[in-house]
Scaffold this motif. Structure first.
Motif, short mmCIF file in Angstrom:
data_model
loop_
_atom_site.label_atom_id
_atom_site.label_comp_id
_atom_site.label_asym_id
_atom_site.label_seq_id
_atom_site.Cartn_x
_atom_site.Cartn_y
_atom_site.Cartn_z
N SER A 162 -8.15 -13.86 22.81
CA SER A 162 -6.72 -13.56 22.75
C SER A 162 -6.48 -12.40 21.81
N VAL A 221 -3.93 -13.77 26.63
CA VAL A 221 -5.23 -14.43 26.67
C VAL A 221 -6.04 -13.80 27.78
N HIS A 257 -3.01 -19.34 21.97
CA HIS A 257 -4.31 -19.76 22.49
C HIS A 257 -4.59 -21.17 21.95
#
Length: 557
Positions: A315, A407, A446
């Motif tokens: 991420s 992400v 994330h």
């Protein structure tokens, strides 16, 4: 038995034979501790086989370990069925702002993290007035006054404000460069390099763990290898560490690993690779050769280690796929380039997707009006707008006036297991430490922010048995503490600081998902930081016993 104890027994007028028997058998009342943890499965951090035992804690220190059968505690915890281990060390934490908002560090504390190590290429000091202004203007949901100028000042500010975890930081070469040279992409003059070296010395003497770089970002990546070596040599004088988000984790992975090895060798410095990985399907097979490079360097006498998080997705900003020239002057320069139709088109034409747009998940926007896009892939938004992914990417960055957090699903699950088995692999989250309420719910994130450490112990130790429990705890504790050169932490030993965790090895589990990341891990029962319980029976106590952990160069004023 002390003379005082014997005297007290004589005052009871016991027969002399009973007094003698008690002395020989040790049947007098034992020590009394502030906290007594009884009957736990002790995994001490060394990697050695666990054993059943007790731990006595006085104030902030582990006072005794072993069979403490006659001991008593002002507070006693029956740890039957629980693992007792040292507190975990997060080798790459982005909790520098989240801890300002909420010092409880709930996402990490509930996994057993007792030390957040921050500063990946960018640190919270040293700061000049331009950098302070840029920091204020770049704030999103979390807002705060920038009341410090030095890295040491930031760490002191955070400790004084109150944090549940211990905190530490590297000084980022990107921060040093920006302080001296702004975003200029050129070699420093001799005077500028001398100033950066002076700032490095100051940071080390304020307690920095060492020097960090994040060489895919600006201005950190503007530094050439020889410049980094010169700064690393300063850090080496203080016995600090060099740690790096290396220059390329994709097709140029091997060259980037070799650069770190060169820096470690030339500067004679302990070094670590942040979140060691081969990113992008076409590059997965490069990992074996990258490991071989590290192994050979270690066999040649260099102290090189690595760390990782427990997911096959990374991420970072959506802007990382823009061509390098479009990012050279920082975000404000990128925005001006997008406003120029010719530059905008050139930018779109040169975008390099290392991950397909349908594998890029949007998780964070500055502009609240755009947050309805959270949870969509770049490909989905492009289709909805009837645009190419390239055009959508540039437009989103401009509309949000930010790099946009995303992400990237870019890594191999098989490689995760291969990396985890490396004897020199530590563990990190590469994320903030959040509370699943309030301002933190304004954005997605994330799942590693809530689950990296629990995922190690649940998925990879208990379920898949990639490594054993004792080895996993070693990677979470003694290994990083040794690499960082931290004294009296990272192990369960008498005389060490009482950073201690108790968890159910059969139940510890990450619950955060990419769809619903704001979910705490479960199974952690108790967490002590400097002898104070921050987690009790799975509930946060609201205590803030965290301290600044300073590096080996610290000079106490």
């Amino acid at each position: 038995m002390t003379v005082k104890t014997v005297t007290s027994m004589k005052n009871l007028k016991l027969p002399s034979c009973i007094v003698l028997l008690c002395i020989l058998m040790g049947c007098a009342s034992g020590e009394t501790y502030d906290v007594l943890i009884k009957n736990g499965q002790i995994v001490d951090g060394s990697g050695k086989t666990s054993y059943r035992g007790d731990i006595g804690i006085n104030a902030d220190t582990i006072a005794a370990i072993g069979p403490l059968e006659d001991a008593m505690g002002k507070e006693e915890i029956d740890a039957t069925g629980l693992v007792v281990a040292p507190g975990f060390i997060n080798m790459l934490s982005w909790a520098n702002e989240s801890l300002i908002e909420d010092g409880r560090s709930q996402g990490d504390i509930r996994q057993g993290v007792t030390l957040e190590v921050m500063g990946e290429g960018h640190s919270m000091g040293p700061l000049n007035e331009f950098m302070k202004r840029e920091m204020r203007e770049g704030q999103e949901d979390i807002t705060y006054e920038v009341s410090w100028s030095s890295l040491g000042g930031y760490l002191d500010f955070l400790e004084k404000k109150g944090v549940s975890t211990n905190i530490a930081s590297f000084v980022g070469n990107g921060t040093l460069r920006q302080y001296v040279m702004g975003y200029e992409n050129r070699r420093p003059t001799e005077a500028e390099l001398d100033t950066m070296k002076l700032l490095t010395r100051q940071a080390m003497e304020e307690g920095a763990m060492g020097l960090s770089t994040s060489l895919i970002y600006v201005p950190s990546g503007h530094a050439k290898t020889d410049e980094i070596i010169e700064l690393a040599k300063v850090v080496s004088e203080y016995n600090g560490m060099y740690i790096s988000h290396i220059r390329d984790e994709e097709g140029g992975l091997l060259e980037a690993v070799q650069e770190l090895i060169e820096i470690a060798d030339e500067a004679d410095i302990r070094s670590e690779i942040y979140h060691f990985k081969a990113s992008g399907n076409a590059n997965w097979d490069l990992l074996d050769e990258a490991i071989r490079l590290v192994d050979n360097a270690r066999e040649g006498g260099l102290s090189i280690t690595t760390d990782m998080y427990m997911y096959n997705a990374s991420s970072t900003g959506l802007n990382v796929v823009l061509p390098k020239w479009a990012k050279e002057g920082g975000h404000s320069a990128t925005m001006k380039l997008i406003e120029d139709p010719k530059q905008r088109q050139k930018m779109m034409d040169e975008i390099d997707f290392h991950v397909p747009p349908d594998k890029i998940l949007l998780v964070g926007f500055r502009n609240k009006a755009m947050r309805n896009l959270i949870g969509n892939t770049l490909a989905e938004v492009a289709a909805e707008r009837n645009q190419s992914a390239n055009e959508t990417l540039v437009d989103l960055i401009y509309e949000d006036d930010s790099r946009i957090q995303v992400v990237y699903f870019s890594m191999s699950e098989d490689n995760i297991k291969k990396k985890l088995a490396l004897p020199y692999m530590g563990i990190c989250s590469d994320a903030g430490s959040y509370t699943n309420e309030g301002v933190f719910l304004e954005q997605s994130t994330h799942p590693r922010a809530y689950g990296s450490f629990a995922r190690l112990l649940g998925k990879y130790v208990r379920e898949e048995k990639i490594i054993g429990l004792e080895e996993a705890i070693y990677k979470l504790t003694t290994l990083p503490a040794t690499n960082l050169n931290i004294e009296k932490r990272g192990a369960l030993q008498a005389g060490y600081y009482a950073d201690v965790v108790l968890f159910d090895a059969g139940k510890i589990q990450d619950n955060a998902t990419f769809e619903k990341p704001h979910q705490y891990a479960t199974g952690m029962q108790y967490v002590f930081v400097n002898g104070t319980a921050v987690l009790k029976k799975g509930r946060h106590t609201g205590s803030f016993p965290g301290r600044v952990i300073r590096g080996p160069g610290w000079k106490k004023n």
